[in-house]
Scaffold this motif. Structure first.
Motif, PDB file in Angstrom:
ATOM      1  N   ASP A   1      -6.751  -0.887 -12.348  1.00  0.00           N
ATOM      2  CA  ASP A   1      -6.752   0.174 -13.362  1.00  0.00           C
ATOM      3  C   ASP A   1      -5.976   1.407 -12.909  1.00  0.00           C
ATOM      4  N   GLU A   2      -6.186   1.838 -11.667  1.00  0.00           N
ATOM      5  CA  GLU A   2      -5.487   3.021 -11.166  1.00  0.00           C
ATOM      6  C   GLU A   2      -3.992   2.761 -11.043  1.00  0.00           C
ATOM      7  N   TRP A   3      -3.621   1.578 -10.586  1.00  0.00           N
ATOM      8  CA  TRP A   3      -2.221   1.187 -10.443  1.00  0.00           C
ATOM      9  C   TRP A   3      -1.534   1.181 -11.811  1.00  0.00           C
ATOM     10  N   MET A   4      -2.213   0.633 -12.822  1.00  0.00           N
ATOM     11  CA  MET A   4      -1.645   0.610 -14.165  1.00  0.00           C
ATOM     12  C   MET A   4      -1.498   2.024 -14.715  1.00  0.00           C
ATOM     13  N   ASN A   5      -2.498   2.860 -14.522  1.00  0.00           N
ATOM     14  CA  ASN A   5      -2.433   4.239 -15.023  1.00  0.00           C
ATOM     15  C   ASN A   5      -1.263   4.980 -14.394  1.00  0.00           C
ATOM     16  N   ASP A   6      -1.097   4.851 -13.078  1.00  0.00           N
ATOM     17  CA  ASP A   6      -0.001   5.545 -12.400  1.00  0.00           C
ATOM     18  C   ASP A   6       1.357   5.086 -12.922  1.00  0.00           C
ATOM     19  N   CYS A   7       1.503   3.785 -13.114  1.00  0.00           N
ATOM     20  CA  CYS A   7       2.766   3.248 -13.626  1.00  0.00           C
ATOM     21  C   CYS A   7       3.036   3.733 -15.050  1.00  0.00           C
ATOM     22  N   LEU A   8       1.983   3.794 -15.867  1.00  0.00           N
ATOM     23  CA  LEU A   8       2.146   4.220 -17.259  1.00  0.00           C
ATOM     24  C   LEU A   8       2.504   5.697 -17.370  1.00  0.00           C
ATOM     25  N   VAL A   9       1.902   6.540 -16.538  1.00  0.00           N
ATOM     26  CA  VAL A   9       2.169   7.981 -16.614  1.00  0.00           C
ATOM     27  C   VAL A   9       3.659   8.256 -16.443  1.00  0.00           C
ATOM     28  N   VAL A  10       4.258   7.676 -15.406  1.00  0.00           N
ATOM     29  CA  VAL A  10       5.668   7.965 -15.134  1.00  0.00           C
ATOM     30  C   VAL A  10       6.594   7.205 -16.075  1.00  0.00           C
ATOM     31  N   TYR A  11       6.142   6.045 -16.585  1.00  0.00           N
ATOM     32  CA  TYR A  11       6.965   5.268 -17.515  1.00  0.00           C
ATOM     33  C   TYR A  11       7.035   5.949 -18.882  1.00  0.00           C
ATOM     34  N   ILE A  12       5.882   6.419 -19.372  1.00  0.00           N
ATOM     35  CA  ILE A  12       5.843   7.045 -20.692  1.00  0.00           C
ATOM     36  C   ILE A  12       6.458   8.447 -20.661  1.00  0.00           C
ATOM     37  N   GLU A  13       6.115   9.220 -19.637  1.00  0.00           N
ATOM     38  CA  GLU A  13       6.606  10.597 -19.546  1.00  0.00           C
ATOM     39  C   GLU A  13       7.824  10.658 -18.625  1.00  0.00           C
ATOM     40  N   LYS A  14       8.856   9.894 -18.976  1.00  0.00           N
ATOM     41  CA  LYS A  14      10.067   9.808 -18.150  1.00  0.00           C
ATOM     42  C   LYS A  14      10.741  11.158 -17.960  1.00  0.00           C
ATOM     43  N   ASP A  15      10.765  11.974 -19.015  1.00  0.00           N
ATOM     44  CA  ASP A  15      11.469  13.253 -18.903  1.00  0.00           C
ATOM     45  C   ASP A  15      10.802  14.176 -17.896  1.00  0.00           C
ATOM     46  N   ILE A  16       9.473  14.166 -17.869  1.00  0.00           N
ATOM     47  CA  ILE A  16       8.759  14.964 -16.868  1.00  0.00           C
ATOM     48  C   ILE A  16       8.981  14.382 -15.477  1.00  0.00           C
TER      49      ILE A  16
ATOM     50  N   ASP B   1       0.957   4.137  -2.878  1.00  0.00           N
ATOM     51  CA  ASP B   1       0.738   5.543  -2.547  1.00  0.00           C
ATOM     52  C   ASP B   1       1.874   6.418  -3.079  1.00  0.00           C
ATOM     53  N   ILE B   2       3.099   5.934  -2.967  1.00  0.00           N
ATOM     54  CA  ILE B   2       4.243   6.691  -3.478  1.00  0.00           C
ATOM     55  C   ILE B   2       4.155   6.815  -5.000  1.00  0.00           C
ATOM     56  N   VAL B   3       3.810   5.714  -5.673  1.00  0.00           N
ATOM     57  CA  VAL B   3       3.670   5.745  -7.131  1.00  0.00           C
ATOM     58  C   VAL B   3       2.548   6.692  -7.537  1.00  0.00           C
ATOM     59  N   ASN B   4       1.442   6.660  -6.802  1.00  0.00           N
ATOM     60  CA  ASN B   4       0.337   7.572  -7.100  1.00  0.00           C
ATOM     61  C   ASN B   4       0.750   9.022  -6.917  1.00  0.00           C
TER      62      ASN B   4
ATOM     63  N   ASP C   1       0.828  -1.209   0.000  1.00  0.00           N
ATOM     64  CA  ASP C   1       0.000   0.000   0.000  1.00  0.00           C
ATOM     65  C   ASP C   1       0.863   1.260   0.000  1.00  0.00           C
ATOM     66  N   ILE C   2       1.981   1.212   0.720  1.00  0.00           N
ATOM     67  CA  ILE C   2       2.899   2.351   0.734  1.00  0.00           C
ATOM     68  C   ILE C   2       3.515   2.540  -0.644  1.00  0.00           C
ATOM     69  N   GLN C   3       3.908   1.450  -1.271  1.00  0.00           N
ATOM     70  CA  GLN C   3       4.476   1.523  -2.625  1.00  0.00           C
ATOM     71  C   GLN C   3       3.480   2.163  -3.590  1.00  0.00           C
TER      72      GLN C   3
ATOM     73  N   ILE D   1       7.282  14.718  -4.224  1.00  0.00           N
ATOM     74  CA  ILE D   1       6.608  13.425  -4.054  1.00  0.00           C
ATOM     75  C   ILE D   1       6.364  13.155  -2.575  1.00  0.00           C
ATOM     76  N   ILE D   2       7.344  13.491  -1.726  1.00  0.00           N
ATOM     77  CA  ILE D   2       7.210  13.280  -0.277  1.00  0.00           C
ATOM     78  C   ILE D   2       6.038  14.082   0.277  1.00  0.00           C
ATOM     79  N   GLN D   3       5.952  15.357  -0.097  1.00  0.00           N
ATOM     80  CA  GLN D   3       4.859  16.198   0.419  1.00  0.00           C
ATOM     81  C   GLN D   3       3.504  15.698  -0.059  1.00  0.00           C
ATOM     82  N   ARG D   4       3.424  15.293  -1.323  1.00  0.00           N
ATOM     83  CA  ARG D   4       2.178  14.742  -1.855  1.00  0.00           C
ATOM     84  C   ARG D   4       1.805  13.460  -1.104  1.00  0.00           C
ATOM     85  N   PHE D   5       2.790  12.604  -0.888  1.00  0.00           N
ATOM     86  CA  PHE D   5       2.579  11.344  -0.170  1.00  0.00           C
ATOM     87  C   PHE D   5       2.096  11.596   1.257  1.00  0.00           C
TER      88      PHE D   5
END
Length: 534
Positions: A496-511, A116-119, A112-114, A520-524
């Motif tokens: 679905d949400e887990w896949m979307n979160d993983c895809l966002v950061v995987y595809i948009e690596k430069d961002i 949340d951090i990815v989200n 769950d922590i993992q 990320i820490i403050q958001r978490f």
């Protein structure tokens, strides 16, 4: 502990002395508590940063997080725990605060922590994308496809011109849609726009393939959006139109259609088993060695690498070109394999099929069509690649396909844009800085660089409107390719949400790379009440 802090002694001392000592001890105790709390916070931050660093590595490479056995004595606990252990083993300042050295209820390694951090990382990445174009006009590119668990997924990509004048296409999200009817897709789009604070009034373009639920004239997604915003112009993917044109022409010519059927049969027969593929590779290797010895082929880095017959896809005619290239290179070895099957085939039908293919493939007509279609598809393949570039614009795309009007012809311009256009034309003709500009994308970049976008806002608006119109849905197709990496056969139960979160950061690596750990820490931390505090 302070030496005066002895319970029995305090009770025996005079009241005034007891108060003084008590005050001193209380102050000392509070100070000590503050120091301990600060230390706990520092240790918590070290653990959190370590977990985020490991998660970054895993996300950027599209890897799985968890293992089948994450117990203490497991030899393979999964990528996240193994990577965190590796990091600890090579960094003493981290090792003393993580895993076995962390508090039992604050290890920051739970699934769950993992998630949340990815989200938090995905949310910060998406927000950076949204902030990148602000209130600019934009277009959307949409398509749907099934994932490995047979769930229909809809990808949404944004196309816009950034503050530097560059054409940008960014992956926004992937959404599970239970129905692919246009009205269901429209509801999903409305929800996405609401979630990310996008206004449909700023939408200026829609890019889809030719499916009826997308571009239908009456009830397609295109029309449902245009009922709310008539300026959201629809563009049928140019690359898809090219594919449809090629298929339609090929099907109308019987002999061309027969040729591709024969090619498909050759690939299927020769590649029907591992044994035949091994023989094909051996025969081809022998041919290459022989050609190198005779000087027919030149040697060098990257040349004469091992290859195989490539199977063509039904909807990607670029794959047909690859098939013809490989067949042309390996033609002699393919004939050898067919001859082996013809002579040694254990099953009668296989020998008959191989014999028939030998006759057909060694005919003049087959050789003629092989070279002809290789030449034609080579041209269209380059065109297809050009259309699928992210920075491609509608003007260049039209020039690649059809004749465009002569821009020097006399035209009547109305309202306020007439005077500004005439001034702009005179300025450009006398400005040497713009003499080397190629295409409207280069024009937009140069206008921003020279601040001409401020001097001629209406001209720049016209340029950006042309740039944001979508040309091809290649970025969406690439997102589906990424989906197959993230959600694969071994990870087919991803939510679905887990896949979307993983895809966002995987595809948009430069961002994602530009997002600091602190954000990320403050958001978490703000997502919910945490045991650990900063």
């Amino acid at each position: 502990m302070h030496p005066d802090f002895q319970g029995s002694d305090l009770r025996l001392r005079p009241p005034h002395e007891s108060r003084v000592t008590t005050d001193f001890v209380t102050t000392d105790f509070v100070t000590s508590s503050i120091l301990v709390t600060d230390q706990v916070r520092r240790e918590y931050r070290v653990r959190l940063n370590a977990s985020i660093d490991c998660i970054r590595f895993i996300l950027q490479r599209g890897l799985a997080f968890r293992g089948h056995d994450e117990s203490e004595d497991s030899k393979d606990k999964g990528n996240f725990l193994e990577l965190l252990q590796f990091l600890a083993n090579h960094n003493e300042s981290i090792k003393k605060f993580v895993l076995q050295n962390a508090p039992e209820n604050l290890k920051l390694t739970a699934p769950d922590i993992q998630k949340d951090i990815v989200n938090a990382a995905a949310t910060e990445t998406t927000n950076a994308i949204i902030n990148e174009f602000g209130d600019s006009l934009f277009s959307i590119l949409i398509d749907e496809s099934r994932d490995i668990s047979i769930k229909e997924q809809m990808v949404v990509v944004l196309r816009y011109v950034d503050k530097r004048g560059y054409v940008i296409e960014r992956f926004l999200c992937i959404v599970h849609v239970t129905e692919t009817a246009a009205i269901s897709l429209k509801a999903a789009v409305d929800e996405i726009f609401s979630k990310h604070g996008l206004s449909i009034t700023r939408l200026r373009g829609q890019g889809y393939d030719g499916a009826s639920n997308m571009q239908g004239e009456f009830n397609g997604l295109k029309m449902l959006i245009m009922k709310e915003n008539e300026y959201a112009f629809y563009v049928h993917c140019f690359a898809h139109q090219l594919q449809l044109a090629l298929i339609a022409v090929a099907k109308k010519h019987n002999r061309v259609g027969l040729f591709f059927t024969l090619v498909s049969n050759v690939v299927n027969v020769v590649g029907a088993s591992c044994k035949r593929r091994d023989i094909l590779r051996e025969k081809q290797a022998d041919k290459v060695i022989e050609a190198l010895s005779s000087g027919e082929l030149s040697n060098g880095q990257g040349l004469n690498q091992e290859t195989s017959l490539k199977r063509a896809g039904d909807t990607r005619w670029g794959s047909h070109y690859d098939t013809l290239i490989s067949l042309n290179v390996m033609f002699s070895a393919v004939i050898d394999v067919l001859e082996i099957i013809d002579k040694d085939g254990s099953r009668g039908e296989q020998r008959i099929e191989a014999n028939a293919l030998l006759d057909s493939t060694q005919s003049f007509e087959f050789a003629f069509f092989l070279h002809l279609m290789k030449y034609i598809l080579g041209i269209t393949n380059e065109l297809s690649k050009a259309l699928q570039r992210k920075e491609q614009d509608i003007v260049n795309a039209m020039a690649l396909n059809i004749a465009i009007p002569n821009m020097d012809d006399n035209r009547i311009f109305s309202n306020r844009s007439h005077g500004q256009l005439q001034t702009y034309i005179m300025d450009m003709r006398s400005n040497s800085e713009f003499s080397d500009v190629k295409g409207i994308s280069g024009l937009a970049e140069k206008m921003v660089k020279t601040r001409k976008n401020i001097l001629y806002p209406l001209i720049y608006l016209l340029v950006t409107l042309a740039l944001i119109l979508p040309v091809a849905t290649a970025t969406v197709e690439r997102a589906f390719s990424a989906m197959k990496i993230i959600k694969n056969r071994l990870r087919n139960r991803m939510g679905d949400e887990w896949m979307n979160d993983c895809l966002v950061v995987y595809i948009e690596k430069d961002i994602f790379d530009s997002i600091e750990n602190e954000a990320i820490i403050q958001r978490f931390q703000n997502m919910k009440t945490r045991r650990g505090q900063l």
